[in-house]
Design a protein around this motif. Structure first.
Motif, PDB file in Angstrom:
ATOM      1  N   ALA A  85       9.905 -22.844   5.720  1.00  9.35           N
ATOM      2  CA  ALA A  85      10.833 -22.083   6.559  1.00  9.35           C
ATOM      3  C   ALA A  85      12.202 -22.023   5.896  1.00  9.35           C
ATOM      4  N   CYS A  86      12.881 -20.878   6.049  1.00  7.09           N
ATOM      5  CA  CYS A  86      14.245 -20.725   5.542  1.00  7.09           C
ATOM      6  C   CYS A  86      15.228 -21.379   6.523  1.00  7.09           C
ATOM      7  N   ASP A  87      16.472 -21.477   6.133  1.00  9.59           N
ATOM      8  CA  ASP A  87      17.486 -22.124   6.958  1.00  9.59           C
ATOM      9  C   ASP A  87      17.655 -21.419   8.296  1.00  9.59           C
ATOM     10  N   ASP A  88      17.696 -20.091   8.299  1.00 10.07           N
ATOM     11  CA  ASP A  88      17.873 -19.340   9.546  1.00 10.07           C
ATOM     12  C   ASP A  88      16.716 -19.593  10.511  1.00 10.07           C
ATOM     13  N   CYS A  89      15.504 -19.483  10.017  1.00 10.13           N
ATOM     14  CA  CYS A  89      14.326 -19.687  10.870  1.00 10.13           C
ATOM     15  C   CYS A  89      14.191 -21.143  11.301  1.00 10.13           C
ATOM     16  N   LEU A  90      14.549 -22.063  10.415  1.00  6.01           N
ATOM     17  CA  LEU A  90      14.496 -23.479  10.765  1.00  6.01           C
ATOM     18  C   LEU A  90      15.478 -23.765  11.901  1.00  6.01           C
ATOM     19  N   GLY A  91      16.664 -23.183  11.839  1.00  5.21           N
ATOM     20  CA  GLY A  91      17.647 -23.349  12.914  1.00  5.21           C
ATOM     21  C   GLY A  91      17.127 -22.821  14.239  1.00  5.21           C
ATOM     22  N   ARG A  92      16.485 -21.646  14.201  1.00  2.00           N
ATOM     23  CA  ARG A  92      15.917 -21.064  15.420  1.00  2.00           C
ATOM     24  C   ARG A  92      14.809 -21.963  15.966  1.00  2.00           C
ATOM     25  N   LEU A  93      13.958 -22.472  15.083  1.00  2.00           N
ATOM     26  CA  LEU A  93      12.875 -23.366  15.492  1.00  2.00           C
ATOM     27  C   LEU A  93      13.428 -24.646  16.114  1.00  2.00           C
ATOM     28  N   MET A  94      14.471 -25.195  15.531  1.00  2.00           N
ATOM     29  CA  MET A  94      15.088 -26.415  16.061  1.00  2.00           C
ATOM     30  C   MET A  94      15.705 -26.162  17.436  1.00  2.00           C
ATOM     31  N   ARG A  95      16.353 -25.006  17.628  1.00  2.57           N
ATOM     32  CA  ARG A  95      16.927 -24.672  18.939  1.00  2.57           C
ATOM     33  C   ARG A  95      15.827 -24.517  19.987  1.00  2.57           C
ATOM     34  N   GLN A  96      14.735 -23.877  19.612  1.00  2.63           N
ATOM     35  CA  GLN A  96      13.620 -23.720  20.548  1.00  2.63           C
ATOM     36  C   GLN A  96      13.031 -25.072  20.935  1.00  2.63           C
ATOM     37  N   ALA A  97      12.843 -25.943  19.957  1.00  2.00           N
ATOM     38  CA  ALA A  97      12.297 -27.267  20.234  1.00  2.00           C
ATOM     39  C   ALA A  97      13.249 -28.067  21.120  1.00  2.00           C
ATOM     40  N   ASN A  98      14.546 -28.011  20.829  1.00  2.00           N
ATOM     41  CA  ASN A  98      15.528 -28.738  21.626  1.00  2.00           C
ATOM     42  C   ASN A  98      15.531 -28.238  23.069  1.00  2.00           C
ATOM     43  N   SER A  99      15.459 -26.931  23.251  1.00  2.00           N
ATOM     44  CA  SER A  99      15.405 -26.359  24.593  1.00  2.00           C
ATOM     45  C   SER A  99      14.160 -26.848  25.338  1.00  2.00           C
ATOM     46  N   TYR A 100      13.049 -26.864  24.658  1.00  2.00           N
ATOM     47  CA  TYR A 100      11.798 -27.370  25.241  1.00  2.00           C
ATOM     48  C   TYR A 100      11.958 -28.820  25.686  1.00  2.00           C
ATOM     49  N   PHE A 101      12.513 -29.655  24.801  1.00  2.00           N
ATOM     50  CA  PHE A 101      12.689 -31.073  25.113  1.00  2.00           C
ATOM     51  C   PHE A 101      13.634 -31.274  26.291  1.00  2.00           C
ATOM     52  N   MET A 102      14.733 -30.517  26.323  1.00  2.00           N
ATOM     53  CA  MET A 102      15.727 -30.677  27.382  1.00  2.00           C
ATOM     54  C   MET A 102      15.152 -30.254  28.737  1.00  2.00           C
ATOM     55  N   GLN A 103      14.295 -29.256  28.768  1.00  2.00           N
ATOM     56  CA  GLN A 103      13.690 -28.809  30.024  1.00  2.00           C
ATOM     57  C   GLN A 103      12.688 -29.821  30.557  1.00  2.00           C
ATOM     58  N   ARG A 104      12.192 -30.683  29.729  1.00  3.32           N
ATOM     59  CA  ARG A 104      11.148 -31.622  30.137  1.00  3.32           C
ATOM     60  C   ARG A 104      11.628 -33.074  30.198  1.00  3.32           C
ATOM     61  N   ARG A 105      12.937 -33.246  30.113  1.00  2.00           N
ATOM     62  CA  ARG A 105      13.486 -34.613  30.228  1.00  2.00           C
ATOM     63  C   ARG A 105      13.263 -35.161  31.628  1.00  2.00           C
TER      64      ARG A 105
END
Length: 62
Positions: free
Chosen positions: A38-58
């Motif tokens: 993954a490139c830096d831009d896509c990696l950043g998007r993937l990390m934001r999506q994962a973080n959002s997922y984690f925060m919704q399920r805390r």
């Protein structure tokens, strides 16, 4: 563990080629394996999506 950026192709949404990418791990499909980059831009998007997922399920604070 420090991961090394290499020149390659992004396997995520942008599908750009010949840019700096990071190896994220192998992709397995139908018994076959392929390297997943993954490139830096896509990696950043993937990390934001994962973080959002984690925060919704805390668990709720007690």
């Amino acid at each position: 563990m420090e991961r090394e950026w290499v020149t390659g192709d992004c396997w995520l949404g942008c599908e750009r080629v010949g840019l700096s990418v990071l190896f994220l791990g192998p992709v397995q499909w139908d018994g076959q394996h392929a390297p997943f980059f993954a490139c830096d831009d896509c990696l950043g998007r993937l990390m934001r999506q994962a973080n959002s997922y984690f925060m919704q399920r805390r668990p709720a604070a007690a």
